[in-house]
Design a protein around this motif. Sequence first.
Motif, PDB file in Angstrom:
ATOM      1  N   PHE A  31      -9.613 -65.840   3.988  1.00 15.85           N
ATOM      2  CA  PHE A  31      -8.383 -65.038   4.017  1.00 15.85           C
ATOM      3  C   PHE A  31      -8.355 -64.114   2.804  1.00 15.85           C
ATOM      4  CE2 PHE A  31      -6.261 -67.597   0.729  1.00 15.85           C
ATOM      5  CZ  PHE A  31      -6.913 -68.822   0.851  1.00 15.85           C
ATOM      6  N   ARG A  32      -7.577 -63.031   2.910  1.00 14.84           N
ATOM      7  CA  ARG A  32      -7.554 -62.026   1.837  1.00 14.84           C
ATOM      8  C   ARG A  32      -6.779 -62.543   0.628  1.00 14.84           C
ATOM      9  NH1 ARG A  32     -10.245 -57.912   3.814  1.00 14.84           N
ATOM     10  NH2 ARG A  32     -10.108 -57.560   6.068  1.00 14.84           N
ATOM     11  N   ASP A  33      -7.350 -62.259  -0.561  1.00 12.68           N
ATOM     12  CA  ASP A  33      -6.686 -62.631  -1.807  1.00 12.68           C
ATOM     13  C   ASP A  33      -5.399 -61.822  -1.949  1.00 12.68           C
ATOM     14  OD1 ASP A  33      -7.839 -64.003  -4.709  1.00 12.68           O
ATOM     15  OD2 ASP A  33      -6.103 -62.666  -4.814  1.00 12.68           O
ATOM     16  N   ILE A  34      -4.342 -62.476  -2.426  1.00 15.88           N
ATOM     17  CA  ILE A  34      -3.034 -61.810  -2.560  1.00 15.88           C
ATOM     18  C   ILE A  34      -3.049 -60.774  -3.689  1.00 15.88           C
ATOM     19  CG2 ILE A  34      -1.898 -63.356  -4.225  1.00 15.88           C
ATOM     20  CD1 ILE A  34       0.484 -63.490  -2.259  1.00 15.88           C
ATOM     21  N   GLY A  35      -3.993 -60.898  -4.609  1.00 16.88           N
ATOM     22  CA  GLY A  35      -4.088 -59.958  -5.741  1.00 16.88           C
ATOM     23  C   GLY A  35      -5.485 -59.396  -5.822  1.00 16.88           C
ATOM     24  N   VAL A  42     -11.887 -61.433  -0.565  1.00 14.58           N
ATOM     25  CA  VAL A  42     -11.569 -62.500   0.390  1.00 14.58           C
ATOM     26  C   VAL A  42     -11.864 -63.836  -0.281  1.00 14.58           C
ATOM     27  CG1 VAL A  42     -12.299 -63.533   2.600  1.00 14.58           C
ATOM     28  CG2 VAL A  42     -11.961 -61.053   2.423  1.00 14.58           C
ATOM     29  N   LEU A  43     -11.028 -64.808  -0.005  1.00 16.43           N
ATOM     30  CA  LEU A  43     -11.270 -66.175  -0.480  1.00 16.43           C
ATOM     31  C   LEU A  43     -11.787 -67.006   0.683  1.00 16.43           C
ATOM     32  CD1 LEU A  43      -7.945 -66.696  -2.483  1.00 16.43           C
ATOM     33  CD2 LEU A  43     -10.192 -66.079  -3.410  1.00 16.43           C
ATOM     34  N   VAL A  44     -12.845 -67.772   0.434  1.00 19.62           N
ATOM     35  CA  VAL A  44     -13.358 -68.711   1.439  1.00 19.62           C
ATOM     36  C   VAL A  44     -13.152 -70.116   0.893  1.00 19.62           C
ATOM     37  CG1 VAL A  44     -15.364 -69.498   2.743  1.00 19.62           C
ATOM     38  CG2 VAL A  44     -15.050 -67.052   2.304  1.00 19.62           C
ATOM     39  N   ILE A  45     -12.453 -70.931   1.652  1.00 16.29           N
ATOM     40  CA  ILE A  45     -12.150 -72.297   1.187  1.00 16.29           C
ATOM     41  C   ILE A  45     -12.635 -73.319   2.214  1.00 16.29           C
ATOM     42  CG2 ILE A  45     -10.125 -71.480  -0.080  1.00 16.29           C
ATOM     43  CD1 ILE A  45      -8.333 -72.770   2.042  1.00 16.29           C
ATOM     44  N   PRO A  46     -13.040 -74.489   1.726  1.00 18.78           N
ATOM     45  CA  PRO A  46     -13.321 -75.585   2.656  1.00 18.78           C
ATOM     46  C   PRO A  46     -12.007 -76.194   3.130  1.00 18.78           C
ATOM     47  CG  PRO A  46     -13.592 -76.355   0.403  1.00 18.78           C
ATOM     48  CD  PRO A  46     -13.259 -74.876   0.328  1.00 18.78           C
ATOM     49  N   VAL A  74     -18.398 -62.660   6.421  1.00 10.22           N
ATOM     50  CA  VAL A  74     -17.267 -61.786   6.092  1.00 10.22           C
ATOM     51  C   VAL A  74     -17.783 -60.503   5.439  1.00 10.22           C
ATOM     52  CG1 VAL A  74     -15.273 -61.544   4.554  1.00 10.22           C
ATOM     53  CG2 VAL A  74     -15.548 -63.634   5.919  1.00 10.22           C
ATOM     54  N   ALA A  75     -18.718 -60.641   4.488  1.00  8.86           N
ATOM     55  CA  ALA A  75     -19.277 -59.459   3.817  1.00  8.86           C
ATOM     56  C   ALA A  75     -19.917 -58.528   4.840  1.00  8.86           C
ATOM     57  CB  ALA A  75     -20.292 -59.901   2.763  1.00  8.86           C
ATOM     58  N   LEU A 102     -14.389 -69.778  -2.871  1.00  4.29           N
ATOM     59  CA  LEU A 102     -15.337 -68.724  -3.209  1.00  4.29           C
ATOM     60  C   LEU A 102     -14.608 -67.396  -3.119  1.00  4.29           C
ATOM     61  CD1 LEU A 102     -18.350 -69.812  -0.965  1.00  4.29           C
ATOM     62  CD2 LEU A 102     -18.192 -70.038  -3.456  1.00  4.29           C
ATOM     63  N   HIS A 103     -14.705 -66.590  -4.181  1.00  7.76           N
ATOM     64  CA  HIS A 103     -14.221 -65.211  -4.095  1.00  7.76           C
ATOM     65  C   HIS A 103     -15.358 -64.372  -3.512  1.00  7.76           C
ATOM     66  CE1 HIS A 103     -10.720 -65.645  -6.973  1.00  7.76           C
ATOM     67  NE2 HIS A 103     -11.458 -66.652  -7.399  1.00  7.76           N
ATOM     68  N   VAL A 104     -15.090 -63.599  -2.480  1.00  6.56           N
ATOM     69  CA  VAL A 104     -16.040 -62.617  -1.951  1.00  6.56           C
ATOM     70  C   VAL A 104     -15.528 -61.252  -2.380  1.00  6.56           C
ATOM     71  CG1 VAL A 104     -17.192 -61.717   0.103  1.00  6.56           C
ATOM     72  CG2 VAL A 104     -16.355 -64.088   0.091  1.00  6.56           C
ATOM     73  N   LEU A 105     -16.296 -60.607  -3.261  1.00  8.06           N
ATOM     74  CA  LEU A 105     -15.857 -59.338  -3.853  1.00  8.06           C
ATOM     75  C   LEU A 105     -16.846 -58.239  -3.501  1.00  8.06           C
ATOM     76  CD1 LEU A 105     -15.101 -60.968  -7.274  1.00  8.06           C
ATOM     77  CD2 LEU A 105     -13.361 -59.760  -5.947  1.00  8.06           C
ATOM     78  N   GLY A 106     -16.328 -57.085  -3.091  1.00  7.40           N
ATOM     79  CA  GLY A 106     -17.212 -55.971  -2.784  1.00  7.40           C
ATOM     80  C   GLY A 106     -16.422 -54.728  -2.437  1.00  7.40           C
ATOM     81  N   GLY A 107     -17.153 -53.665  -2.126  1.00  5.91           N
ATOM     82  CA  GLY A 107     -16.497 -52.420  -1.745  1.00  5.91           C
ATOM     83  C   GLY A 107     -16.353 -51.451  -2.902  1.00  5.91           C
TER      84      GLY A 107
END
Length: 115
Positions: A31-35, A42-46, A74-75, A102-107
């Motif tokens: 799901f997308r990080d609020i900040g 995007v945050l990926v959680i178990p 997601v990436a 996990l933070h997924v950061l890009g763009g």
Amino acid sequence: MSETSECLFCRILAGEVPADVVAETDHSLAFRDIGPQAPTHVLVIPRRHVPDIGTLAAEAPEELADAVALAARVADDEGLEGFRLVANTGAAAQQTVFHCHLHVLGGRELTWPPG
Ligand code: 5GP
Ligand code: ZN
């Protein structure tokens, strides 16, 4: 109150707190990080409540692999040329939510070293 009923990300998993979900598997939710700190954040959680990535690796390595694979999906879905996975571990490393994520950061161009 149980540990999980007080945990923000367990509450998101339970549907008690709204989130902008982008993908999921039997074991993980994205799901997308609020900040957001990047155009894609995007945050990926178990689904399993564990405090950090090392605990997940020890308790359920296949669920860690599932989370990493979902992050890569997601990436790809977001069309990222490259991306960064971040797992802050411990308050000294700026971990603020003690449910593994996990933070997924890009763009955007990502600099190195991180701060
Ligand atoms: P940490 O600092 O623990 O590595 O990352 C926690 C992340 O959760 C932060 O990037 C923060 O913006 C995000 N966050 C905190 N509360 C919420 C929330 O209610 N919803 C969403 N989607 N993200 C949140
Ligand atoms: Zn939790």
